[in-house]
Design a protein around this motif. Structure first.
Motif, PDB file in Angstrom:
ATOM      1  N   VAL A   1       0.937  -1.237   0.097  1.00  0.00           N
ATOM      2  CA  VAL A   1       0.008   0.129  -0.111  1.00  0.00           C
ATOM      3  C   VAL A   1       1.052   1.359   0.038  1.00  0.00           C
ATOM      4  N   VAL A   2       1.948   1.200   0.935  1.00  0.00           N
ATOM      5  CA  VAL A   2       2.815   2.529   1.046  1.00  0.00           C
ATOM      6  C   VAL A   2       3.792   2.501  -0.157  1.00  0.00           C
ATOM      7  N   ALA A   3       4.014   1.416  -0.617  1.00  0.00           N
ATOM      8  CA  ALA A   3       5.126   1.148  -1.758  1.00  0.00           C
ATOM      9  C   ALA A   3       4.232   1.854  -3.022  1.00  0.00           C
ATOM     10  N   TYR A   4       3.086   1.645  -3.140  1.00  0.00           N
ATOM     11  CA  TYR A   4       2.191   2.267  -4.421  1.00  0.00           C
ATOM     12  C   TYR A   4       2.424   3.792  -4.289  1.00  0.00           C
ATOM     13  N   LEU A   5       2.280   4.351  -3.152  1.00  0.00           N
ATOM     14  CA  LEU A   5       2.272   5.759  -2.855  1.00  0.00           C
ATOM     15  C   LEU A   5       3.330   6.357  -3.477  1.00  0.00           C
ATOM     16  N   LEU A   6       4.622   5.458  -2.925  1.00  0.00           N
ATOM     17  CA  LEU A   6       5.857   5.968  -3.352  1.00  0.00           C
ATOM     18  C   LEU A   6       6.464   5.921  -4.878  1.00  0.00           C
ATOM     19  N   LYS A   7       6.006   4.523  -5.300  1.00  0.00           N
ATOM     20  CA  LYS A   7       6.434   3.956  -6.688  1.00  0.00           C
ATOM     21  C   LYS A   7       5.298   3.489  -7.320  1.00  0.00           C
ATOM     22  N   PRO A   8       4.307   4.154  -7.794  1.00  0.00           N
ATOM     23  CA  PRO A   8       3.265   3.456  -8.349  1.00  0.00           C
ATOM     24  C   PRO A   8       3.574   2.680  -9.563  1.00  0.00           C
ATOM     25  N   GLU A   9       4.759   2.961 -10.153  1.00  0.00           N
ATOM     26  CA  GLU A   9       5.138   2.330 -11.391  1.00  0.00           C
ATOM     27  C   GLU A   9       5.747   0.934 -11.008  1.00  0.00           C
TER      28      GLU A   9
ATOM     29  N   ARG B   1      -2.463  -6.479 -10.131  1.00  0.00           N
ATOM     30  CA  ARG B   1      -2.082  -7.988 -10.429  1.00  0.00           C
ATOM     31  C   ARG B   1      -0.662  -8.503 -10.351  1.00  0.00           C
ATOM     32  N   ASP B   2       0.159  -7.369 -10.602  1.00  0.00           N
ATOM     33  CA  ASP B   2       1.562  -7.520 -11.068  1.00  0.00           C
ATOM     34  C   ASP B   2       2.438  -6.593 -10.370  1.00  0.00           C
ATOM     35  N   VAL B   3       3.600  -6.909 -10.033  1.00  0.00           N
ATOM     36  CA  VAL B   3       4.578  -6.012  -9.315  1.00  0.00           C
ATOM     37  C   VAL B   3       6.167  -6.436  -9.714  1.00  0.00           C
ATOM     38  N   ASP B   4       6.915  -5.374  -9.670  1.00  0.00           N
ATOM     39  CA  ASP B   4       8.137  -5.676  -9.736  1.00  0.00           C
ATOM     40  C   ASP B   4       8.888  -5.746  -8.617  1.00  0.00           C
TER      41      ASP B   4
END
Ligand code: BDR
Ligand code: CA
Length: 314
Positions: free
Chosen positions: A248-256, A296-299
């Motif tokens: 959740v927090v990672a998305y705010l920092l690096k949505p890519e 659905r996917d993440v680096d």
């Protein structure tokens, strides 16, 4: 540098919740934590409220406002997960009892007041546990719904199925009525389901890099993760446990780092067999309202690089 994004972290710590809070604390340039609100989930409210303060103290963030919230779901008895997180929810390291106080007042009222007082569209809700506090806040003060910038939640599962029942993920299962309120509210939702978090394994090489940071918060986190992963390693036969809530927090920092799609998500609230299931219309086979961005996917390597970089800054 732009002003940091204002967030409220709603949480039921939980070792992986602790990792999410630490990721936020390690990112003060990008994120301003207006408050932490606790909810019953992984363990009862008395423990989640204690644990949130322990994490603040561990990170030297004793000026953080922590509010206790709902001690049970909106319409059901509480289900907890000590089998995963241990009796306290933060089993693993030796941790001191917190000395910083809880704030006076209820978490739900803090959420309502903050959304009313901050400029419209500036506050992001980060939810790491059952959605009880948010559901109650939306019910009590519907005027705040349109003021939320975005709600980013860890919850649900699509092709991964569930982790607490074959159909349901824990956070949604514990309070499906609250999740239903949130998903029908019209608030912009980003959902981090098990499909993403099961790609983020606490591999030995990754945990070793965390340990090498060598600070007290980093070592405590390593000890938490070593406890937390044992259950999933046994269950899934994987090389590490999935790390859920920091997404959740990672998305705010690096949505890519994340890939997903805007689609309709409905919550099953009636069926005994599948209650808490997130029914995701990934292929747009209905014309139901597209109410969530479902990832659905993440680096995974990029995610752990971020985590380790930010843990090192605490
Ligand atoms: C979610 O449930 C809890 O056990 C974790 O903290 C996470 O929020 C994963 O299903
Ligand atoms: Ca959680």
């Amino acid at each position: 540098m732009a002003n940091p994004r204002k967030i409220i972290i709603d949480t039921d710590p939980g070792q992986d919740d602790a990792a999410a809070i630490m990721l936020a604390f390690g990112s003060p340039e990008e994120l301003e934590v207006l408050g932490i609100t606790t909810v019953a989930g992984n363990v009862p409210l008395s423990y989640t409220s204690r644990n949130a303060r322990i994490i603040c103290e561990l990170c030297g963030k004793t000026d953080t406002k922590v509010f206790a919230g709902a001690d049970k779901p909106i319409a059901r008895p509480l289900v907890t997960a000590e089998h995963v997180h241990g009796k306290t929810g933060l089993d693993g390291p030796e941790l001191d009892e917190p000395t910083m106080p809880l704030q006076a007042g209820h978490a739900v009222d803090f959420i309502i007041e903050t959304l009313r007082n901050e400029p419209e569209g500036t506050v992001t809700l980060c939810t790491l546990g059952p959605l009880t506090n948010i559901g109650l806040a939306f019910q009590k003060a519907p005027d705040i719904i349109g003021r939320v910038r975005e709600l980013v939640m860890m919850g649900g599962g699509f092709s991964e199925g569930g982790n607490i029942t074959p159909a349901a993920e824990f956070n949604i299962y514990v309070d499906p009525e609250a999740a239903d309120i949130v998903l029908r509210s019209g608030v912009p939702v980003v959902m981090m389901p098990l499909d993403v978090t099961h790609k983020l394994l606490t591999l030995k090489s990754r945990v070793k890099r965390m340990a090498e940071i060598g600070t007290r918060p980093a070592i405590a986190m390593v000890e938490m993760l070593e406890f937390f992963e044992r259950f999933d390693i046994e269950k899934y036969g994987s090389d590490g446990g999935p790390l859920h809530d920091p997404t959740v927090v990672a998305y705010l920092l690096k949505p890519e780092l994340f890939k997903g799609r805007v689609c309709n998500v409905e919550i099953e609230v009636k069926s005994e067999l599948t209650v808490g299931m997130t029914v995701v219309d990934w292929w747009h086979v209905t014309d139901r309202k597209r109410n969530a961005t479902v990832m659905r996917d993440v680096d995974a390597d990029g995610f752990f690089d971020l985590l380790i970089d930010r843990f090192a800054r605490i």
